[in-house]
Design a protein around this motif. Structure first.
Motif, PDB file in Angstrom:
ATOM      1  N   ALA A 124      22.145  42.325  35.628  1.00  0.00           N
ATOM      2  CA  ALA A 124      21.259  41.865  36.696  1.00  0.00           C
ATOM      3  C   ALA A 124      22.011  41.409  37.945  1.00  0.00           C
ATOM      4  N   VAL A 125      23.334  41.360  37.887  1.00  0.00           N
ATOM      5  CA  VAL A 125      24.109  40.811  39.005  1.00  0.00           C
ATOM      6  C   VAL A 125      23.754  41.437  40.353  1.00  0.00           C
ATOM      7  N   PRO A 126      23.676  42.766  40.495  1.00  0.00           N
ATOM      8  CA  PRO A 126      23.417  43.317  41.832  1.00  0.00           C
ATOM      9  C   PRO A 126      22.047  42.961  42.395  1.00  0.00           C
ATOM     10  N   ASP A 127      21.103  42.587  41.527  1.00  0.00           N
ATOM     11  CA  ASP A 127      19.753  42.261  41.990  1.00  0.00           C
ATOM     12  C   ASP A 127      19.593  40.796  42.370  1.00  0.00           C
ATOM     13  N   GLU A 128      20.608  39.989  42.151  1.00  0.00           N
ATOM     14  CA  GLU A 128      20.527  38.557  42.433  1.00  0.00           C
ATOM     15  C   GLU A 128      20.931  38.255  43.874  1.00  0.00           C
ATOM     16  N   PRO A 129      20.484  37.104  44.411  1.00  0.00           N
ATOM     17  CA  PRO A 129      21.000  36.661  45.708  1.00  0.00           C
ATOM     18  C   PRO A 129      22.523  36.484  45.616  1.00  0.00           C
ATOM     19  N   ILE A 130      23.197  36.601  46.732  1.00  0.00           N
ATOM     20  CA  ILE A 130      24.666  36.604  46.750  1.00  0.00           C
ATOM     21  C   ILE A 130      25.260  35.346  46.120  1.00  0.00           C
ATOM     22  N   ASP A 131      24.663  34.178  46.354  1.00  0.00           N
ATOM     23  CA  ASP A 131      25.242  32.967  45.770  1.00  0.00           C
ATOM     24  C   ASP A 131      25.150  32.978  44.249  1.00  0.00           C
ATOM     25  N   LEU A 132      24.076  33.539  43.691  1.00  0.00           N
ATOM     26  CA  LEU A 132      23.973  33.633  42.237  1.00  0.00           C
ATOM     27  C   LEU A 132      24.922  34.682  41.681  1.00  0.00           C
ATOM     28  N   GLN A 133      25.136  35.769  42.420  1.00  0.00           N
ATOM     29  CA  GLN A 133      26.112  36.770  41.998  1.00  0.00           C
ATOM     30  C   GLN A 133      27.487  36.135  41.895  1.00  0.00           C
ATOM     31  N   ILE A 134      27.846  35.363  42.912  1.00  0.00           N
ATOM     32  CA  ILE A 134      29.159  34.703  42.922  1.00  0.00           C
ATOM     33  C   ILE A 134      29.288  33.792  41.710  1.00  0.00           C
ATOM     34  N   ALA A 135      28.271  32.982  41.464  1.00  0.00           N
ATOM     35  CA  ALA A 135      28.317  32.053  40.333  1.00  0.00           C
ATOM     36  C   ALA A 135      28.448  32.799  39.015  1.00  0.00           C
ATOM     37  N   ASP A 136      27.681  33.875  38.835  1.00  0.00           N
ATOM     38  CA  ASP A 136      27.740  34.638  37.584  1.00  0.00           C
ATOM     39  C   ASP A 136      29.111  35.276  37.381  1.00  0.00           C
ATOM     40  N   VAL A 137      29.635  35.874  38.435  1.00  0.00           N
ATOM     41  CA  VAL A 137      30.936  36.535  38.321  1.00  0.00           C
ATOM     42  C   VAL A 137      32.030  35.514  38.028  1.00  0.00           C
ATOM     43  N   LEU A 138      32.055  34.419  38.783  1.00  0.00           N
ATOM     44  CA  LEU A 138      33.119  33.428  38.587  1.00  0.00           C
ATOM     45  C   LEU A 138      33.020  32.759  37.223  1.00  0.00           C
ATOM     46  N   HIS A 139      31.820  32.672  36.681  1.00  0.00           N
ATOM     47  CA  HIS A 139      31.651  32.115  35.342  1.00  0.00           C
ATOM     48  C   HIS A 139      32.333  33.002  34.291  1.00  0.00           C
ATOM     49  N   ALA A 140      32.425  34.298  34.574  1.00  0.00           N
ATOM     50  CA  ALA A 140      33.026  35.247  33.626  1.00  0.00           C
ATOM     51  C   ALA A 140      34.549  35.309  33.727  1.00  0.00           C
ATOM     52  N   VAL A 141      35.130  34.681  34.760  1.00  0.00           N
ATOM     53  CA  VAL A 141      36.579  34.752  34.985  1.00  0.00           C
ATOM     54  C   VAL A 141      37.290  33.706  34.144  1.00  0.00           C
ATOM     55  N   SER A 142      38.396  34.112  33.518  1.00  0.00           N
ATOM     56  CA  SER A 142      39.263  33.155  32.829  1.00  0.00           C
ATOM     57  C   SER A 142      40.322  32.700  33.823  1.00  0.00           C
ATOM     58  N   PHE A 143      40.214  31.463  34.235  1.00  0.00           N
ATOM     59  CA  PHE A 143      41.169  30.913  35.199  1.00  0.00           C
ATOM     60  C   PHE A 143      42.346  30.308  34.471  1.00  0.00           C
ATOM     61  N   PRO A 144      43.545  30.300  35.080  1.00  0.00           N
ATOM     62  CA  PRO A 144      43.855  30.803  36.421  1.00  0.00           C
ATOM     63  C   PRO A 144      43.768  32.330  36.469  1.00  0.00           C
ATOM     64  N   ALA A 145      43.413  32.833  37.667  1.00  0.00           N
ATOM     65  CA  ALA A 145      43.282  34.273  37.872  1.00  0.00           C
ATOM     66  C   ALA A 145      43.695  34.610  39.294  1.00  0.00           C
ATOM     67  N   ASN A 146      44.175  35.828  39.477  1.00  0.00           N
ATOM     68  CA  ASN A 146      44.517  36.242  40.834  1.00  0.00           C
ATOM     69  C   ASN A 146      43.343  37.021  41.427  1.00  0.00           C
ATOM     70  N   LYS A 147      43.432  37.302  42.712  1.00  0.00           N
ATOM     71  CA  LYS A 147      42.348  37.969  43.423  1.00  0.00           C
ATOM     72  C   LYS A 147      41.968  39.284  42.760  1.00  0.00           C
ATOM     73  N   ASP A 148      42.950  40.080  42.379  1.00  0.00           N
ATOM     74  CA  ASP A 148      42.657  41.389  41.791  1.00  0.00           C
ATOM     75  C   ASP A 148      41.878  41.261  40.483  1.00  0.00           C
ATOM     76  N   GLU A 149      42.215  40.271  39.669  1.00  0.00           N
ATOM     77  CA  GLU A 149      41.479  40.059  38.421  1.00  0.00           C
ATOM     78  C   GLU A 149      40.031  39.685  38.705  1.00  0.00           C
ATOM     79  N   ILE A 150      39.826  38.841  39.707  1.00  0.00           N
ATOM     80  CA  ILE A 150      38.471  38.415  40.070  1.00  0.00           C
ATOM     81  C   ILE A 150      37.656  39.608  40.558  1.00  0.00           C
TER      82      ILE A 150
END
Length: 76
Positions: free
Chosen positions: A5-31
């Protein structure tokens, strides 16, 4: 983690969903790769691709840069 559903969400929710899936620390390319795999919109991919090439310690490190670069309309 795939979020169909990510592409159908408002941009701020897309950002939150994507960043929630990232294992930090992470570099830009991984994100960016995680966002692409999640099916993020081209708008979000462009925002993330515009981040400086560096390692990010946590979600806040990424969102601070996004907010400062894109203004109050984009926040998480």
């Amino acid at each position: 983690m795939s979020t169909p559903a990510v592409p159908d969400e408002p941009i701020d929710l897309q950002i939150a969903d994507v960043l929630h899936a990232v294992s930090f620390p992470a570099n830009k390319d991984e994100i960016v790769d995680i966002a692409r795999d999640a099916g993020a919109s081209n708008e979000l991919l462009a925002i993330l691709d515009g981040l400086p090439e560096q390692d990010y310690a946590d979600v806040d490190a990424v969102t601070r840069l996004i907010g400062s670069n894109y203004g109050p309309g984009v926040s998480v």
